[in-house]
Design a protein around this motif. Structure first.
Motif, PDB file in Angstrom:
ATOM      1  N   GLU A  50       0.860  -1.181   0.000  1.00  0.00           N
ATOM      2  CA  GLU A  50       0.000   0.000   0.000  1.00  0.00           C
ATOM      3  C   GLU A  50       0.897   1.232   0.000  1.00  0.00           C
ATOM      4  OE1 GLU A  50      -2.198  -0.427   3.567  1.00  0.00           O
ATOM      5  OE2 GLU A  50      -3.390  -2.124   2.860  1.00  0.00           O
ATOM      6  N   THR A  51       0.562   2.217  -0.830  1.00  0.00           N
ATOM      7  CA  THR A  51       1.366   3.434  -0.913  1.00  0.00           C
ATOM      8  C   THR A  51       0.467   4.656  -0.828  1.00  0.00           C
ATOM      9  OG1 THR A  51       3.023   2.348  -2.310  1.00  0.00           O
ATOM     10  CG2 THR A  51       2.996   4.748  -2.321  1.00  0.00           C
ATOM     11  N   GLU A  52       0.896   5.617  -0.024  1.00  0.00           N
ATOM     12  CA  GLU A  52       0.213   6.904   0.079  1.00  0.00           C
ATOM     13  C   GLU A  52       1.185   8.003  -0.309  1.00  0.00           C
ATOM     14  OE1 GLU A  52      -3.282   6.927   3.392  1.00  0.00           O
ATOM     15  OE2 GLU A  52      -1.239   7.169   4.118  1.00  0.00           O
ATOM     16  N   GLN A  53       0.736   8.908  -1.169  1.00  0.00           N
ATOM     17  CA  GLN A  53       1.578  10.027  -1.582  1.00  0.00           C
ATOM     18  C   GLN A  53       0.881  11.336  -1.229  1.00  0.00           C
ATOM     19  OE1 GLN A  53       2.101   8.826  -5.806  1.00  0.00           O
ATOM     20  NE2 GLN A  53       4.280   8.786  -5.341  1.00  0.00           N
ATOM     21  N   ILE A  54       1.638  12.243  -0.636  1.00  0.00           N
ATOM     22  CA  ILE A  54       1.109  13.553  -0.245  1.00  0.00           C
ATOM     23  C   ILE A  54       2.022  14.619  -0.822  1.00  0.00           C
ATOM     24  CG2 ILE A  54       0.651  15.114   1.689  1.00  0.00           C
ATOM     25  CD1 ILE A  54       0.058  12.637   3.390  1.00  0.00           C
ATOM     26  N   SER A  55       1.403  15.608  -1.445  1.00  0.00           N
ATOM     27  CA  SER A  55       2.150  16.742  -1.981  1.00  0.00           C
ATOM     28  C   SER A  55       1.513  18.015  -1.444  1.00  0.00           C
ATOM     29  CB  SER A  55       2.115  16.730  -3.509  1.00  0.00           C
ATOM     30  OG  SER A  55       2.863  17.814  -4.036  1.00  0.00           O
ATOM     31  N   ALA A  56       2.328  18.898  -0.875  1.00  0.00           N
ATOM     32  CA  ALA A  56       1.790  20.108  -0.258  1.00  0.00           C
ATOM     33  C   ALA A  56       2.820  21.223  -0.291  1.00  0.00           C
ATOM     34  CB  ALA A  56       1.368  19.816   1.181  1.00  0.00           C
ATOM     35  N   VAL A  57       2.360  22.416   0.066  1.00  0.00           N
ATOM     36  CA  VAL A  57       3.217  23.603   0.086  1.00  0.00           C
ATOM     37  C   VAL A  57       3.300  24.121   1.519  1.00  0.00           C
ATOM     38  CG1 VAL A  57       3.479  25.983  -0.739  1.00  0.00           C
ATOM     39  CG2 VAL A  57       2.623  24.215  -2.290  1.00  0.00           C
ATOM     40  N   VAL A  58       4.493  24.547   1.920  1.00  0.00           N
ATOM     41  CA  VAL A  58       4.691  25.106   3.263  1.00  0.00           C
ATOM     42  C   VAL A  58       4.036  26.483   3.333  1.00  0.00           C
ATOM     43  CG1 VAL A  58       6.383  25.856   4.974  1.00  0.00           C
ATOM     44  CG2 VAL A  58       6.854  23.850   3.537  1.00  0.00           C
ATOM     45  N   LYS A  59       3.111  26.646   4.278  1.00  0.00           N
ATOM     46  CA  LYS A  59       2.396  27.912   4.443  1.00  0.00           C
ATOM     47  C   LYS A  59       2.868  28.706   5.659  1.00  0.00           C
ATOM     48  CE  LYS A  59      -0.277  27.992   0.880  1.00  0.00           C
ATOM     49  NZ  LYS A  59      -0.142  29.087  -0.118  1.00  0.00           N
ATOM     50  N   ALA A  60       3.471  28.023   6.631  1.00  0.00           N
ATOM     51  CA  ALA A  60       3.965  28.713   7.819  1.00  0.00           C
ATOM     52  C   ALA A  60       5.058  27.878   8.460  1.00  0.00           C
ATOM     53  CB  ALA A  60       2.828  28.964   8.810  1.00  0.00           C
ATOM     54  N   VAL A  61       6.042  28.561   9.068  1.00  0.00           N
ATOM     55  CA  VAL A  61       7.136  27.897   9.757  1.00  0.00           C
ATOM     56  C   VAL A  61       7.407  28.636  11.062  1.00  0.00           C
ATOM     57  CG1 VAL A  61       9.568  27.222   9.682  1.00  0.00           C
ATOM     58  CG2 VAL A  61       8.206  27.185   7.586  1.00  0.00           C
ATOM     59  N   ASP A  62       7.498  27.911  12.163  1.00  0.00           N
ATOM     60  CA  ASP A  62       7.856  28.489  13.455  1.00  0.00           C
ATOM     61  C   ASP A  62       9.159  27.822  13.893  1.00  0.00           C
ATOM     62  OD1 ASP A  62       8.160  29.121  16.207  1.00  0.00           O
ATOM     63  OD2 ASP A  62       5.999  29.482  16.390  1.00  0.00           O
ATOM     64  N   GLN A  63      10.265  28.536  13.712  1.00  0.00           N
ATOM     65  CA  GLN A  63      11.573  27.952  14.005  1.00  0.00           C
ATOM     66  C   GLN A  63      11.756  27.667  15.493  1.00  0.00           C
ATOM     67  OE1 GLN A  63      13.727  26.905  11.873  1.00  0.00           O
ATOM     68  NE2 GLN A  63      12.965  27.785   9.963  1.00  0.00           N
ATOM     69  N   LYS A  64      11.192  28.501  16.368  1.00  0.00           N
ATOM     70  CA  LYS A  64      11.358  28.298  17.802  1.00  0.00           C
ATOM     71  C   LYS A  64      10.612  27.056  18.280  1.00  0.00           C
ATOM     72  CE  LYS A  64      12.266  33.100  19.105  1.00  0.00           C
ATOM     73  NZ  LYS A  64      11.826  34.245  19.950  1.00  0.00           N
ATOM     74  N   LYS A  65       9.393  26.897  17.816  1.00  0.00           N
ATOM     75  CA  LYS A  65       8.587  25.744  18.230  1.00  0.00           C
ATOM     76  C   LYS A  65       8.857  24.515  17.364  1.00  0.00           C
ATOM     77  CE  LYS A  65       4.701  28.436  20.049  1.00  0.00           C
ATOM     78  NZ  LYS A  65       3.242  28.700  19.936  1.00  0.00           N
ATOM     79  N   ARG A  66       9.633  24.703  16.293  1.00  0.00           N
ATOM     80  CA  ARG A  66       9.916  23.632  15.328  1.00  0.00           C
ATOM     81  C   ARG A  66       8.614  23.026  14.791  1.00  0.00           C
ATOM     82  NH1 ARG A  66      14.850  21.513  14.444  1.00  0.00           N
ATOM     83  NH2 ARG A  66      13.966  19.453  13.995  1.00  0.00           N
ATOM     84  N   THR A  67       7.725  23.907  14.349  1.00  0.00           N
ATOM     85  CA  THR A  67       6.482  23.460  13.714  1.00  0.00           C
ATOM     86  C   THR A  67       6.389  24.055  12.317  1.00  0.00           C
ATOM     87  OG1 THR A  67       5.150  25.313  14.554  1.00  0.00           O
ATOM     88  CG2 THR A  67       5.292  23.329  15.940  1.00  0.00           C
ATOM     89  N   PHE A  68       5.649  23.379  11.451  1.00  0.00           N
ATOM     90  CA  PHE A  68       5.410  23.900  10.110  1.00  0.00           C
ATOM     91  C   PHE A  68       4.025  23.491   9.651  1.00  0.00           C
ATOM     92  CE2 PHE A  68       7.430  19.811   9.828  1.00  0.00           C
ATOM     93  CZ  PHE A  68       6.841  19.149   8.764  1.00  0.00           C
ATOM     94  N   THR A  69       3.396  24.339   8.855  1.00  0.00           N
ATOM     95  CA  THR A  69       2.041  24.100   8.359  1.00  0.00           C
ATOM     96  C   THR A  69       2.078  23.865   6.861  1.00  0.00           C
ATOM     97  OG1 THR A  69       1.078  25.494  10.078  1.00  0.00           O
ATOM     98  CG2 THR A  69      -0.292  25.027   8.158  1.00  0.00           C
TER      99      THR A  69
END
Length: 202
Positions: A50-69
């Protein structure tokens, strides 16, 4: 011998998808999925992928919290926490394209008599070189064995007993002849998951 789709995942993604955990309140990203099964007619065992492919664009990055949307083409958004193994996180920028591929493979076979058991797990983590865009490859393989304890020719099922003593009744493919010689033979269930993440500048 067994219908692989009825075998539980059993830790197949433990530690694998923990590489990027997401916040539950998000909608979730759309994925393109594909699956396939291969087996020899009348021969016990099969391979299911089984294979799942996801393609997306980075909309936000928080370097301090190490999160990205991320946002996919349908407008769905999801925020992720980047674990320490995701090197070069500081290189991630808004507008970057992120591609992720998750692959699961289940191999089920009867173990040849006298062959040693190899129950256990193996893993691999590979990250992008220092200075490159963040990316990683995580792979995990788990192998477990069970013993055929009962066969029901009416229901065309087999009862498997695992190492911890638990039992599970599974359906057997219609093309498999249920033979008494299968009783007390070992069934090997080998499950491999791989997560590949790559980032490309716009």
């Amino acid at each position: 011998m067994l219908d692989a789709s009825r075998i539980p995942a059993l830790l197949i993604t433990l530690g694998l998808l923990a590489a990027c955990t997401s916040h539950a309140e998000n909608e979730g990203l759309a994925a393109t999925t594909s699956s396939g099964e291969a087996y020899a007619q009348g021969v016990p065992g099969s391979v299911v992928s089984e294979t799942e492919q996801i393609s997306a664009v980075v909309k936000a990055v928080d370097q301090k919290k190490r999160t990205f949307t991320l946002e996919d083409e349908q407008g769905n958004r999801q925020t992720f926490n980047a674990v320490p193994e995701m090197r070069n996180f500081s290189q991630l920028k808004v507008g970057d394209h992120v591609n992720a591929v998750v692959t699961h493979e289940r191999v089920i076979e009867l173990r040849a008599p006298g062959k040693a058991a190899e129950d256990g797990a193996a893993g691999l983590v590979a990250t992008a070189p220092e200075g490159d865009k963040p990316g990683m490859l995580v792979a995990n393989t788990v192998e477990i064995t069970a013993v055929v304890k009962a066969i029901d020719t009416t229901q065309h099922t087999a009862t498997l007993q695992f190492a911890d003593g638990t039992r599970k009744v599974v359906r057997v493919r219609p093309d498999i002849e249920l033979k008494s010689s299968y009783l007390n033979q070992e069934v090997v269930i080998r499950m491999t998951s791989a997560l590949a993440i790559s980032v490309e500048a716009p």
